[in-house]
Design an enzyme around this catalytic site. Sequence first.
Site, mmCIF file in Angstrom:
data_model
loop_
_atom_site.group_PDB
_atom_site.id
_atom_site.type_symbol
_atom_site.label_atom_id
_atom_site.label_comp_id
_atom_site.label_asym_id
_atom_site.label_seq_id
_atom_site.Cartn_x
_atom_site.Cartn_y
_atom_site.Cartn_z
ATOM 1 N N CYS A 222 -84.907 -5.303 94.957
ATOM 2 C CA CYS A 222 -84.486 -4.601 93.762
ATOM 3 C C CYS A 222 -85.738 -4.038 93.116
ATOM 4 O O CYS A 222 -86.599 -4.783 92.650
ATOM 5 C CB CYS A 222 -83.805 -5.586 92.825
ATOM 6 S SG CYS A 222 -82.942 -4.800 91.495
ATOM 7 N N THR B 50 -95.526 -16.169 102.344
ATOM 8 C CA THR B 50 -96.193 -14.860 102.313
ATOM 9 C C THR B 50 -97.683 -15.003 102.612
ATOM 10 O O THR B 50 -98.251 -14.260 103.427
ATOM 11 C CB THR B 50 -95.995 -14.216 100.914
ATOM 12 O OG1 THR B 50 -94.593 -14.067 100.698
ATOM 13 C CG2 THR B 50 -96.694 -12.890 100.790
ATOM 14 N N SER C 292 -92.409 -22.402 104.656
ATOM 15 C CA SER C 292 -92.436 -22.393 103.191
ATOM 16 C C SER C 292 -91.477 -23.457 102.666
ATOM 17 O O SER C 292 -90.293 -23.472 103.027
ATOM 18 C CB SER C 292 -92.014 -20.998 102.706
ATOM 19 O OG SER C 292 -91.991 -20.967 101.304
ATOM 20 N N GLN D 288 -87.494 -18.845 107.731
ATOM 21 C CA GLN D 288 -86.039 -19.074 107.683
ATOM 22 C C GLN D 288 -85.557 -19.957 108.833
ATOM 23 O O GLN D 288 -84.366 -20.288 108.897
ATOM 24 C CB GLN D 288 -85.272 -17.746 107.713
ATOM 25 C CG GLN D 288 -85.466 -16.879 106.493
ATOM 26 C CD GLN D 288 -84.839 -17.469 105.224
ATOM 27 O OE1 GLN D 288 -84.030 -18.400 105.265
ATOM 28 N NE2 GLN D 288 -85.223 -16.927 104.071
HETATM 29 N N1 PLP Z 1 -90.654 -14.744 105.676
HETATM 30 C C1 PLP Z 1 -89.318 -14.795 105.602
HETATM 31 C C2 PLP Z 1 -88.505 -14.574 106.825
HETATM 32 C C3 PLP Z 1 -88.705 -15.051 104.369
HETATM 33 O O1 PLP Z 1 -87.370 -15.094 104.286
HETATM 34 C C4 PLP Z 1 -89.518 -15.250 103.229
HETATM 35 C C5 PLP Z 1 -88.909 -15.473 101.908
HETATM 36 O O2 PLP Z 1 -87.777 -15.112 101.660
HETATM 37 C C6 PLP Z 1 -90.913 -15.210 103.379
HETATM 38 C C7 PLP Z 1 -91.441 -14.946 104.617
HETATM 39 C C8 PLP Z 1 -91.820 -15.414 102.208
HETATM 40 O O3 PLP Z 1 -91.843 -16.754 101.838
HETATM 41 P P1 PLP Z 1 -92.360 -17.170 100.366
HETATM 42 O O4 PLP Z 1 -91.225 -16.909 99.443
HETATM 43 O O5 PLP Z 1 -92.675 -18.620 100.470
HETATM 44 O O6 PLP Z 1 -93.551 -16.358 100.095
#
Ligand code: PLP
Length: 390
Positions: free
Chosen positions: A329, A76, A202, A182
């Site tokens: 949710c 994020t 991540s 992902q």
């Molecule tokens: N982008 C995508 C496509 C994700 O699936 C996620 C998390 O599910 C994120 C960004 C955010 O990653 P983080 O959980 O490390 O903040």
Amino acid sequence: MNKEKKIYYFDYNATTPVADEVLSEMTPYFSRSFGNPSSIYRLGNESLRAVTEARRRVAKLIGAGEREIIFTSCGTESNNMAVWSALQAEPFKRKVVTTAVEHSSIRNLLANLSESGVEVTKIPVSKSGELDLVALERELTDDVAIVTVMWANNETGVVFPIERIVNLVKSKKILFHVDAVQAVGKIKIDLSKIPVDYLSLSAHKFYGPKGIGALYVRKTAPAFPLILGGHQERDLRAGTENVPAMVGLGKAAELLTKSDMNDHLIQIGQLRDQLEKALLKEIPGSFVNGKSSERICNTLNITIPNVSAEVLIPKLDEAGICVSSGSACMTGALEPSIVLQAMGLSEDEAKSSIRFSLGCKTTQDDIDYAVRMTPKAVEEIRKSKVGAGK
Ligand code: PLP
């Protein structure tokens, strides 16, 4: 004695367990080698060396240079920093182009920016989740500061043709960010061949710890910090380094670099396909979202009409099966997925969809169990009418 119930985990897109090798490499940096990397005595140097090695490993995984990796706290934050950097660098360009199916970390950031005057254009997708490249090209006007597109969709697994998109965007000399959160571990990434400007990843999505991510910033692309303070990460991300987490991310990256990713992915893909085929056969009226598109091999998003995910997920949980709905949710109620609605599903259909995502510990036994229990749970819900729609 209290025997622990087996968990059938099908939510690897939400998060993954930390690999044993990752955990054991992290452990000494909590208490023995606990120095601050900025300290100039030996204990500090030890931590600095560990951070440097972690950076080298992350860079190697994606074909980048070490100086192009900035550690962040998560995917994020990486996504936020990429968009922020472009907008700071291009103060007279106030348009951001994105897609209709991004993760909330991009979606909500851009919703916020649009309130402060940034024009946000969302490129639509087809019923099968494919991006409208003609519409994308049309939007690449002189006032675009950055184009931000995900590589693989967290809910459906649909993969966007990033090489083609990069070529389109770079031919207009516009900055390009890819959210590869992902994609890492599921798609081979080599940035020496694909000229993206920014890439987010991540650790907790590929057997590393939570709370650590990285932003790749091409050496020719502008970078501006979101968090100001000390001089860490070459002044681009202040705050004392989370050394154990960085070491964990580095180790997870190294494990991936050294693994035979193809074999592993083929195996997971076969298990996913088996699950998909069996569920479609056993659950009347069900359909798979993104089925005809290219998808990462571990993801299955299935709509089960008239069976609310809000009821089905806890029911499967009682049987030890962890799955999720792609949607958030909020205040106890399931929001219908924006991604699925962008693919043409009704609100009810979107609320009746669940995601299975497989990973390194998924076995044939897990698949057999899910194939046995899921249709049973669906039937029970449909019979009881609680959680079954019209
Ligand atoms: N982008 C995508 C496509 C994700 O699936 C996620 C998390 O599910 C994120 C960004 C955010 O990653 P983080 O959980 O490390 O903040």
